[in-house]
Design a protein around this motif. Structure first.
Motif, PDB file in Angstrom:
ATOM      1  N   ASN A  91       0.803  -1.231   0.000  1.00  0.00           N
ATOM      2  CA  ASN A  91       0.000   0.000   0.000  1.00  0.00           C
ATOM      3  C   ASN A  91       0.831   1.273   0.000  1.00  0.00           C
ATOM      4  O   ASN A  91       0.278   2.366   0.116  1.00  0.00           O
ATOM      5  N   SER A  93       2.678   4.436  -1.459  1.00  0.00           N
ATOM      6  CA  SER A  93       2.194   5.187  -2.629  1.00  0.00           C
ATOM      7  C   SER A  93       2.987   4.851  -3.884  1.00  0.00           C
ATOM      8  O   SER A  93       2.429   4.887  -4.981  1.00  0.00           O
ATOM      9  N   ASP A  96       1.555   0.542  -4.445  1.00  0.00           N
ATOM     10  CA  ASP A  96       0.108   0.555  -4.617  1.00  0.00           C
ATOM     11  C   ASP A  96      -0.394  -0.579  -5.520  1.00  0.00           C
ATOM     12  O   ASP A  96      -1.108  -0.353  -6.489  1.00  0.00           O
ATOM     13  N   LYS A 121      -0.262   3.647   8.331  1.00  0.00           N
ATOM     14  CA  LYS A 121      -0.498   5.038   7.922  1.00  0.00           C
ATOM     15  C   LYS A 121      -0.168   6.025   9.046  1.00  0.00           C
ATOM     16  O   LYS A 121       0.255   7.146   8.789  1.00  0.00           O
ATOM     17  N   GLU A 127       1.586   9.430   1.224  1.00  0.00           N
ATOM     18  CA  GLU A 127       0.140   9.200   1.088  1.00  0.00           C
ATOM     19  C   GLU A 127      -0.089   7.728   0.783  1.00  0.00           C
ATOM     20  O   GLU A 127      -0.403   7.355  -0.348  1.00  0.00           O
ATOM     21  N   ASN A 128       0.098   6.891   1.773  1.00  0.00           N
ATOM     22  CA  ASN A 128      -0.072   5.455   1.552  1.00  0.00           C
ATOM     23  C   ASN A 128      -1.540   5.094   1.729  1.00  0.00           C
ATOM     24  O   ASN A 128      -2.240   5.697   2.536  1.00  0.00           O
ATOM     25  N   SER A 129      -1.980   4.093   0.967  1.00  0.00           N
ATOM     26  CA  SER A 129      -3.409   3.763   1.026  1.00  0.00           C
ATOM     27  C   SER A 129      -3.705   2.937   2.289  1.00  0.00           C
ATOM     28  O   SER A 129      -2.799   2.495   3.002  1.00  0.00           O
ATOM     29  N   CYS A 130      -4.968   2.709   2.522  1.00  0.00           N
ATOM     30  CA  CYS A 130      -5.424   2.069   3.767  1.00  0.00           C
ATOM     31  C   CYS A 130      -4.925   0.612   3.854  1.00  0.00           C
ATOM     32  O   CYS A 130      -5.230  -0.215   2.982  1.00  0.00           O
TER      33      CYS A 130
END
Ligand SMILES: [Fe+2]
Ligand SMILES: [Fe+2]
Length: 265
Positions: A91, A93, A96, A121, A127-130
Motif C-alpha cells: 500500500n 504510494s 500501490d 499510515k 500518502e499510503n493507502s489504507c
C-alpha cells in the motif's frame, strides 16, 4: 506442523553479521522450515542491494525478504523488485499494488506459504493507502489452498499494528510488526489461530538509537544536522520470532521469541 522464523529489520553490515551468526545458532537448536527476513535497512541502514539480497538467499538460506518504507533507497532494487522472493509494502504510494505485496512460496518441507507486506499510515510519511483495505485485496488474491499466511506489518504505531492483528485474527497464521526496531514483549495467539507480536525488534547493533550510531543520532535529534548517519557497530543481537503453524488449518499453535547476542566467538 511447520516452523516459520521471522527476523526483524537487519541493520547494515553489523546486522548482516548478526543475521549470519544468529541463523547458524538457530539451526543448531531448531530446524525452521521457512525463514523470512526484513531487509529494508540491510544496505548501510537504508534499502537493499542485489548483492545483499543474493547473499540472504544463497548464503544465509533465507526464503523470503520483506521490505518497508526504505525499499527503494538503493537504486538497484528497481532491477529485482519483481523477484519472487522479495515482497514490497503493497500500500505504499510508490507501489500501490496488492500483487507486489504478496508472494506465494514453498517451504523446505513442500508447504505453500503466503508472505505479505504492508505499511501503516499512522505517523508514517507519504500518502499510503489504507492497509486494512489493501490486506483484504491481498487475501482475495491468495488461493484458498494456501493455508499458511503471514503478514509483516511495517508500521510506527503500536495501536495500528495491534488493530491490524485484531482485524486479521482468525484469517492469517501470523501477523507481526516491524519498523520500530524496538522489540515488544506481547507475543500471543489471537482467536486461537493468529500468532501475533507488535514488533519483532531489529537484528543489529543495540548500542545505538534504533540501529544508528548514537553520536550522530543524538546530534541530529538535538540540532537537526544529519552527519555520519550510519549504522552503529556495537552490541549485536539477533531478534526474531518462531511461529509453529498447522499446515492443514493454517492455525498458529506456538509463538517463541528468539533473542540472543550474535557475535562471532
Ligand atoms: Fe526498519
Ligand atoms: Fe521502516
Amino acid at each position: 506442523m511447520i516452523k516459520i522464523l521471522a527476523v526483524g529489520d537487519v541493520i547494515g553490515r553489523p546486522g548482516r553479521q548478526a543475521l549470519q551468526v544468529g541463523l547458524a545458532k538457530v539451526r543448531e537448536s531448531m530446524t525452521p522450515d521457512f525463514i523470512i527476513v526484513n531487509g529494508e535497512n540491510s544496505a548501510g541502514g537504508f534499502g537493499i542491494t542485489r548483492k545483499i539480497f543474493d547473499d540472504f538467499i544463497n548464503s544465509c538460506g533465507v526464503d523470503c525478504v520483506t521490505m518497508g518504507n526504505h525499499w527503494m533507497d538503493k537504486r538497484d532494487i528497481y532491477e529485482f523488485r519483481d523477484h519472487p522472493q522479495i515482497v514490497l509494502p503493497a500500500n505504499m504510494s510508490n507501489v500501490d499494488d496488492p500483487a507486489k505485496g504478496l508472494r506465494i512460496l514453498e517451504s523446505k518441507s513442500g508447504v505453500r506459504v503466503a508472505v505479505m507486506n504492508l505499511l501503516g499510515k499512522v505517523f508514517m510519511k507519504g500518502e499510503n493507502s489504507c492497509p486494512f483495505a489493501m490486506v483484504d485485496k491481498m487475501l482475495d488474491l491468495t488461493p484458498s489452498y494456501v493455508k499458511v499466511r503471514l503478514l509483516d506489518v511495517h508500521a510506527e504505531a503500536t495501536s495500528e499494528k495491534q488493530g491490524l492483528g485484531q482485524y486479521l485474527a482468525g484469517r492469517l497464521s501470523a501477523v507481526y510488526g516491524t519498523h520500530s526496531h524496538v522489540p515488544t514483549a506481547d507475543e500471543r495467539i489471537l482467536k486461537n489461530h493468529t500468532g501475533f507480536v507488535t514488533d519483532l525488534g531489529m537484528t543489529g547493533p543495540y548500542d545505538s538509537v534504533i540501529g544508528i550510531d548514537p553520536d550522530s543520532a543524538v546530534r541530529r535529534l538535538r540540532t537537526g544536522e544529519k552527519r555520519n548517519f550510519e549504522p552503529a557497530k556495537n552490541d549485536l543481537w539477533f531478534y526474531g520470532m518462531l511461529f509453529e503453524i498447522n499446515e492443514d488449518s493454517g492455525a498458529c499453535t506456538g509463538v517463541h521469541r528468539l533473542r540472543f547476542p550474535a557475535k562471532d566467538s
